[in-house]
Design an enzyme around this catalytic site. Structure first.
Site, PDB file in Angstrom:
ATOM      1  N   HIS A   1      -5.794  11.308   5.786  1.00 44.22           N
ATOM      2  CA  HIS A   1      -4.976  10.917   5.161  1.00 44.22           C
ATOM      3  C   HIS A   1      -4.126  11.434   4.134  1.00 44.22           C
ATOM      4  O   HIS A   1      -3.395  10.577   3.337  1.00 44.22           O
ATOM      5  CB  HIS A   1      -4.204   9.380   5.295  1.00 44.22           C
ATOM      6  CG  HIS A   1      -5.253   8.532   3.660  1.00 44.22           C
ATOM      7  ND1 HIS A   1      -6.515   8.513   4.006  1.00 44.22           N
ATOM      8  CD2 HIS A   1      -5.057   8.580   2.793  1.00 44.22           C
ATOM      9  CE1 HIS A   1      -6.859   7.819   2.517  1.00 44.22           C
ATOM     10  NE2 HIS A   1      -5.878   8.134   1.968  1.00 44.22           N
TER      11      HIS A   1
ATOM     12  N   HIS B   1      -4.341   6.970  11.061  1.00 43.91           N
ATOM     13  CA  HIS B   1      -4.032   7.042   9.763  1.00 43.91           C
ATOM     14  C   HIS B   1      -2.066   6.662  10.061  1.00 43.91           C
ATOM     15  O   HIS B   1      -2.248   7.604  11.080  1.00 43.91           O
ATOM     16  CB  HIS B   1      -3.769   7.749   8.318  1.00 43.91           C
ATOM     17  CG  HIS B   1      -3.532   6.274   6.962  1.00 43.91           C
ATOM     18  ND1 HIS B   1      -2.210   6.268   7.139  1.00 43.91           N
ATOM     19  CD2 HIS B   1      -4.137   5.772   6.142  1.00 43.91           C
ATOM     20  CE1 HIS B   1      -1.657   6.000   5.904  1.00 43.91           C
ATOM     21  NE2 HIS B   1      -3.601   5.486   5.314  1.00 43.91           N
TER      22      HIS B   1
ATOM     23  N   ASP C   1      -5.529   3.615  -7.270  1.00 42.69           N
ATOM     24  CA  ASP C   1      -4.370   4.069  -7.542  1.00 42.69           C
ATOM     25  C   ASP C   1      -3.190   4.241  -6.863  1.00 42.69           C
ATOM     26  O   ASP C   1      -2.973   5.291  -6.730  1.00 42.69           O
ATOM     27  CB  ASP C   1      -5.445   5.297  -8.015  1.00 42.69           C
ATOM     28  CG  ASP C   1      -6.286   5.695  -6.438  1.00 42.69           C
ATOM     29  OD1 ASP C   1      -6.032   5.874  -5.135  1.00 42.69           O
ATOM     30  OD2 ASP C   1      -7.252   6.749  -6.747  1.00 42.69           O
TER      31      ASP C   1
ATOM     32  N   GLU D   1     -11.484  -0.848 -10.724  1.00 40.42           N
ATOM     33  CA  GLU D   1     -11.944   0.658 -10.545  1.00 40.42           C
ATOM     34  C   GLU D   1     -11.326   1.737 -11.667  1.00 40.42           C
ATOM     35  O   GLU D   1     -10.630   2.490 -11.015  1.00 40.42           O
ATOM     36  CB  GLU D   1     -11.872   1.419  -8.736  1.00 40.42           C
ATOM     37  CG  GLU D   1     -12.507   2.563  -8.294  1.00 40.42           C
ATOM     38  CD  GLU D   1     -11.793   2.894  -7.200  1.00 40.42           C
ATOM     39  OE1 GLU D   1     -10.874   3.352  -7.199  1.00 40.42           O
ATOM     40  OE2 GLU D   1     -11.835   2.193  -5.770  1.00 40.42           O
TER      41      GLU D   1
ATOM     42  N   GLU E   1      -2.195  10.048  -6.881  1.00 47.11           N
ATOM     43  CA  GLU E   1      -3.014   9.442  -6.683  1.00 47.11           C
ATOM     44  C   GLU E   1      -3.768   9.502  -8.655  1.00 47.11           C
ATOM     45  O   GLU E   1      -3.687   8.519  -9.317  1.00 47.11           O
ATOM     46  CB  GLU E   1      -4.147   8.761  -6.288  1.00 47.11           C
ATOM     47  CG  GLU E   1      -3.865   8.095  -4.891  1.00 47.11           C
ATOM     48  CD  GLU E   1      -3.682   9.188  -3.915  1.00 47.11           C
ATOM     49  OE1 GLU E   1      -3.541  10.041  -4.231  1.00 47.11           O
ATOM     50  OE2 GLU E   1      -3.272   8.748  -3.287  1.00 47.11           O
TER      51      GLU E   1
ATOM     52  N   ARG F   1      -2.490  12.954   0.910  1.00 47.48           N
ATOM     53  CA  ARG F   1      -1.069  13.908   0.785  1.00 47.48           C
ATOM     54  C   ARG F   1      -0.886  15.047   0.403  1.00 47.48           C
ATOM     55  O   ARG F   1      -0.163  15.768   1.241  1.00 47.48           O
ATOM     56  CB  ARG F   1      -0.309  12.523  -0.503  1.00 47.48           C
ATOM     57  CG  ARG F   1       1.002  12.163   0.134  1.00 47.48           C
ATOM     58  CD  ARG F   1       1.319  11.474  -0.246  1.00 47.48           C
ATOM     59  NE  ARG F   1       2.675  10.833  -0.287  1.00 47.48           N
ATOM     60  CZ  ARG F   1       2.679   9.480   0.451  1.00 47.48           C
ATOM     61  NH1 ARG F   1       1.840   8.579   0.289  1.00 47.48           N
ATOM     62  NH2 ARG F   1       4.227   9.088   0.572  1.00 47.48           N
TER      63      ARG F   1
HETATM   64  C1  UD1 Z   1      -1.488   5.332   0.305  1.00 46.51           C
HETATM   65  C2  UD1 Z   1      -1.370   5.509  -0.737  1.00 46.51           C
HETATM   66  C3  UD1 Z   1      -2.863   6.299  -1.398  1.00 46.51           C
HETATM   67  C4  UD1 Z   1      -4.280   5.718   0.080  1.00 46.51           C
HETATM   68  C5  UD1 Z   1      -3.805   5.584   0.913  1.00 46.51           C
HETATM   69  C6  UD1 Z   1      -4.356   4.405   1.919  1.00 46.51           C
HETATM   70  C7  UD1 Z   1       0.500   6.140  -2.523  1.00 46.51           C
HETATM   71  C8  UD1 Z   1       1.645   7.200  -2.578  1.00 46.51           C
HETATM   72  N1  UD1 Z   1      -0.690   6.096  -1.234  1.00 46.51           N
HETATM   73  O1  UD1 Z   1      -1.682   6.378   1.028  1.00 46.51           O
HETATM   74  O2  UD1 Z   1      -3.376   6.386  -2.428  1.00 46.51           O
HETATM   75  O3  UD1 Z   1      -5.042   6.081  -0.367  1.00 46.51           O
HETATM   76  O4  UD1 Z   1      -2.492   4.580   1.308  1.00 46.51           O
HETATM   77  O5  UD1 Z   1      -4.738   4.807   2.567  1.00 46.51           O
HETATM   78  O6  UD1 Z   1       0.190   4.712  -3.143  1.00 46.51           O
HETATM   79  N2  UD1 Z   1       2.305   2.699   7.535  1.00 46.51           N
HETATM   80  C9  UD1 Z   1       2.386   2.338   8.668  1.00 46.51           C
HETATM   81  N3  UD1 Z   1       1.775   0.810   9.021  1.00 46.51           N
HETATM   82  C10 UD1 Z   1       0.844   0.546   7.770  1.00 46.51           C
HETATM   83  C11 UD1 Z   1       0.952   1.073   6.738  1.00 46.51           C
HETATM   84  C12 UD1 Z   1       1.711   2.856   6.755  1.00 46.51           C
HETATM   85  O7  UD1 Z   1       3.234   2.268   9.377  1.00 46.51           O
HETATM   86  O8  UD1 Z   1       0.492  -0.853   7.236  1.00 46.51           O
HETATM   87  C13 UD1 Z   1       2.705   4.435   7.062  1.00 46.51           C
HETATM   88  C14 UD1 Z   1       4.877   4.186   7.392  1.00 46.51           C
HETATM   89  O9  UD1 Z   1       5.560   5.227   8.303  1.00 46.51           O
HETATM   90  C15 UD1 Z   1       4.660   4.158   5.667  1.00 46.51           C
HETATM   91  C16 UD1 Z   1       3.947   5.548   5.405  1.00 46.51           C
HETATM   92  O10 UD1 Z   1       2.402   5.093   6.459  1.00 46.51           O
HETATM   93  O11 UD1 Z   1       5.581   4.924   5.326  1.00 46.51           O
HETATM   94  C17 UD1 Z   1       2.685   5.618   4.539  1.00 46.51           C
HETATM   95  O12 UD1 Z   1       2.604   4.534   3.634  1.00 46.51           O
HETATM   96  P1  UD1 Z   1       2.341   5.139   1.956  1.00 46.51           P
HETATM   97  O13 UD1 Z   1       1.437   3.910   1.585  1.00 46.51           O
HETATM   98  O14 UD1 Z   1       3.414   5.345   1.331  1.00 46.51           O
HETATM   99  O15 UD1 Z   1       1.393   6.236   1.824  1.00 46.51           O
HETATM  100  P2  UD1 Z   1      -0.278   6.086   2.615  1.00 46.51           P
HETATM  101  O16 UD1 Z   1      -0.626   8.102   3.569  1.00 46.51           O
HETATM  102  O17 UD1 Z   1      -1.081   4.545   3.331  1.00 46.51           O
HETATM  103  N1  UDP Z   2     -11.490   1.654   6.735  1.00 46.37           N
HETATM  104  C1  UDP Z   2     -10.717   0.095   7.908  1.00 46.37           C
HETATM  105  N2  UDP Z   2     -10.789   0.907   9.184  1.00 46.37           N
HETATM  106  C2  UDP Z   2      -9.723   2.618   9.048  1.00 46.37           C
HETATM  107  C3  UDP Z   2     -10.519   3.757   7.846  1.00 46.37           C
HETATM  108  C4  UDP Z   2     -10.676   3.138   6.522  1.00 46.37           C
HETATM  109  O1  UDP Z   2     -11.010  -0.549   7.514  1.00 46.37           O
HETATM  110  O2  UDP Z   2      -9.750   3.247  10.963  1.00 46.37           O
HETATM  111  C5  UDP Z   2     -11.816   0.986   6.015  1.00 46.37           C
HETATM  112  C6  UDP Z   2     -12.784   1.962   4.392  1.00 46.37           C
HETATM  113  O3  UDP Z   2     -14.230   0.825   5.486  1.00 46.37           O
HETATM  114  C7  UDP Z   2     -12.378   1.565   3.845  1.00 46.37           C
HETATM  115  C8  UDP Z   2     -10.454   1.277   3.580  1.00 46.37           C
HETATM  116  O4  UDP Z   2     -10.108   1.175   4.798  1.00 46.37           O
HETATM  117  O5  UDP Z   2     -12.863   0.678   2.924  1.00 46.37           O
HETATM  118  C9  UDP Z   2     -10.636   3.008   2.734  1.00 46.37           C
HETATM  119  O6  UDP Z   2      -9.025   2.999   2.667  1.00 46.37           O
HETATM  120  P1  UDP Z   2      -8.083   4.526   2.706  1.00 46.37           P
HETATM  121  O7  UDP Z   2      -8.932   5.666   3.830  1.00 46.37           O
HETATM  122  O8  UDP Z   2      -7.225   4.808   3.740  1.00 46.37           O
HETATM  123  O9  UDP Z   2      -7.924   4.987   1.385  1.00 46.37           O
HETATM  124  P2  UDP Z   2      -8.454   5.237   0.463  1.00 46.37           P
HETATM  125  O10 UDP Z   2      -9.903   5.041  -0.084  1.00 46.37           O
HETATM  126  O11 UDP Z   2      -8.931   6.896   0.512  1.00 46.37           O
HETATM  127  O12 UDP Z   2      -7.383   5.262  -0.997  1.00 46.37           O
END
Ligand code: UD1
Ligand code: UDP
Length: 380
Positions: free
Chosen positions: A206, A239, A98, A120, A134, A208
């Site tokens: 994490h 995160h 999502d 999913e 999401e 939003r």
């Molecule tokens: C995203 C997804 C959320 C999911 C989550 C899993 C969207 C809008 N959100 O949220 O549904 O649950 O991922 O973790 O699709 N960043 C890094 N390095 C990384 C990843 C992220 O630096 O490898 C930082 C960056 O500053 C980036 C910010 O995190 O801009 C936000 O990343 P983004 O994917 O937009 O949102 P998440 O909060 O990670």
């Molecule tokens: N996870 C990981 N390392 C971490 C935190 C989470 O590998 O430090 C894994 C966790 O086991 C799960 C997935 O990341 O499989 C969940 O991702 P996240 O919580 O970022 O996203 P969401 O499931 O809420 O979309």
């Protein structure tokens, strides 16, 4: 017969975890010309996961920017996906979950009339603001997909209510369980050793919609639980979203029994899950993994699209108010009977064979053969 070109797309950490078992299965199919496409929405987190599963993307789009906005990310993804799809001309695109990656993949496929399979499928809260964005992304995928792989019966029923044709929906379980039990025990690596007289709480945050006040309330409750229970330690892989990182480090950074660390590689995070006494999370994937390992989960969200664990009594939807979170944690740490009831285990989200069922269904879709084990699919 020419092979079918199937492109598996992933962009974020949870998509990598849940797509890995499908990629591993599809690699073994001689009728498939498999391509893997990494959008780069999570530059570091997703690649780390794929390294654990021995997967390297054929193409990477590198769209991530620090503190990216939803608009900026959506626009970049759509623009980057179009030439990829024109170049690959897939017979099927597959994406999971999502996130913005998945929603834009669905839309890009729609524009180019490419069949899209959604993994999913059917998770819903019914509230567009929770989780944000999401829930919207899921609804878009529900409208645009040609195949909907629902993890549970209630997810499949949600799709039926939205007039998705029954023959496009399959209940297969969640591939997160395939991933969780797919890494060999020897690959697991404990990231932290807790003192014998202490209990480990593993925590992630994490979402939003929790940024700001709700996040501050969640963190205050956890901080106070640690202050009032001296046999407790918290491990919190932070995160990298700057909105999370800033608040977590400001509020919990200087506590002796609260250990903040960088996001853990999957082989370490799932080892920590196995060590934990209980889990606090607003993550989707962690809500699915913890019950499968018999760990009580305290869900710090107002709503969940994963009601099965709550209904089974192995997760509590604690909301985002300080008092309720504190009380639930306090109960689990002091009331052994209540704890044991929640630590029963069970896996409401799958049996570890979801990827196998998905590949069977794809084979059937392309008329390669009849499904190998039709009886293995849950009937709608
Ligand atoms: C995203 C997804 C959320 C999911 C989550 C899993 C969207 C809008 N959100 O949220 O549904 O649950 O991922 O973790 O699709 N960043 C890094 N390095 C990384 C990843 C992220 O630096 O490898 C930082 C960056 O500053 C980036 C910010 O995190 O801009 C936000 O990343 P983004 O994917 O937009 O949102 P998440 O909060 O990670
Ligand atoms: N996870 C990981 N390392 C971490 C935190 C989470 O590998 O430090 C894994 C966790 O086991 C799960 C997935 O990341 O499989 C969940 O991702 P996240 O919580 O970022 O996203 P969401 O499931 O809420 O979309």
């Amino acid at each position: 017969m020419p092979r079918k070109r199937i492109v598996c797309v992933y962009g974020t950490r949870p998509e990598a975890v849940k797509m890995a078992p499908i990629i591993q299965r599809l690699r073994k199919e001689n009728w498939v010309e498999l391509r893997t496409l990494f959008t780069g929405q999570h530059r570091e987190l997703a690649s780390e996961v794929m390294a654990d599963f021995g997967i390297d993307a054929d193409t990477s789009l590198n769209v991530m920017a620090p503190d990216q906005t939803l608009t900026g990310l959506t626009a970049k993804l759509l623009q980057a996906l179009e030439p990829q799809l024109q170049h690959e001309k897939p017979d099927m695109m597959i994406a999971q979950g999502d996130t913005t990656t998945v929603m834009t993949v669905a839309l890009a496929c729609f524009y180019q009339k490419i069949p899209f399979a959604h993994i999913e499928a059917g998770l819903r809260t019914g509230d567009m603001q929770n989780p944000f964005p999401e829930e919207f992304n899921r609804v878009v995928c529900g409208r645009l997909a040609s195949l909907h792989f629902a993890p549970t019966r209630s997810a499949a029923e949600a799709l039926l209510k939205e007039q998705v044709p029954k023959e496009q929906i399959m209940i297969v379980g969640n591939t997160v369980i395939d991933a969780l039990f797919g890494l060999p025990e020897t690959a697991l690596e404990a990231p932290w050793q807790t003192r014998e007289d202490r209990r480990l709480i593993l925590m992630t945050v994490h979402r939003r919609e929790n940024f700001g006040e709700p996040l501050a309330r969640i963190l205050s409750a956890v901080r106070d639980i640690v202050d009032t229970h001296d046999n407790v330690e918290v491990l919190l892989p932070v995160h990298p979203n700057p909105n999370v990182e800033r608040t977590v480090r400001d509020m919990l950074g200087s506590r002796e029994r609260i250990h903040l660390c960088s996001p853990l590689p999957y082989r370490q995070f799932t080892a920590a899950l196995r060590q934990a006494y209980l889990v606090i999370t607003d993550s989707g994937g962690v809500q699915e993994e913890a019950p499968a390992l018999g760990k009580p989960v305290v869900v710090t969200r107002e709503q969940t699209e994963r009601p099965e664990a709550v209904e089974a009594g192995v997760a509590v939807l604690a909301g985002t108010q300080y008092k309720r979170i504190y009380d639930v944690l306090n109960m689990l740490l002091t009331d052994q009977k209540a704890y044991r009831r929640m630590a029963l285990g069970g896996s409401p989200y799958g049996d570890g064979k979801a990827a196998e069922r998905i590949v069977d269904a794809l084979r059937h879709y392309f008329d390669i053969s009849a499904r190998r084990e039709t009886e293995d699919f849950v009937e709608l």
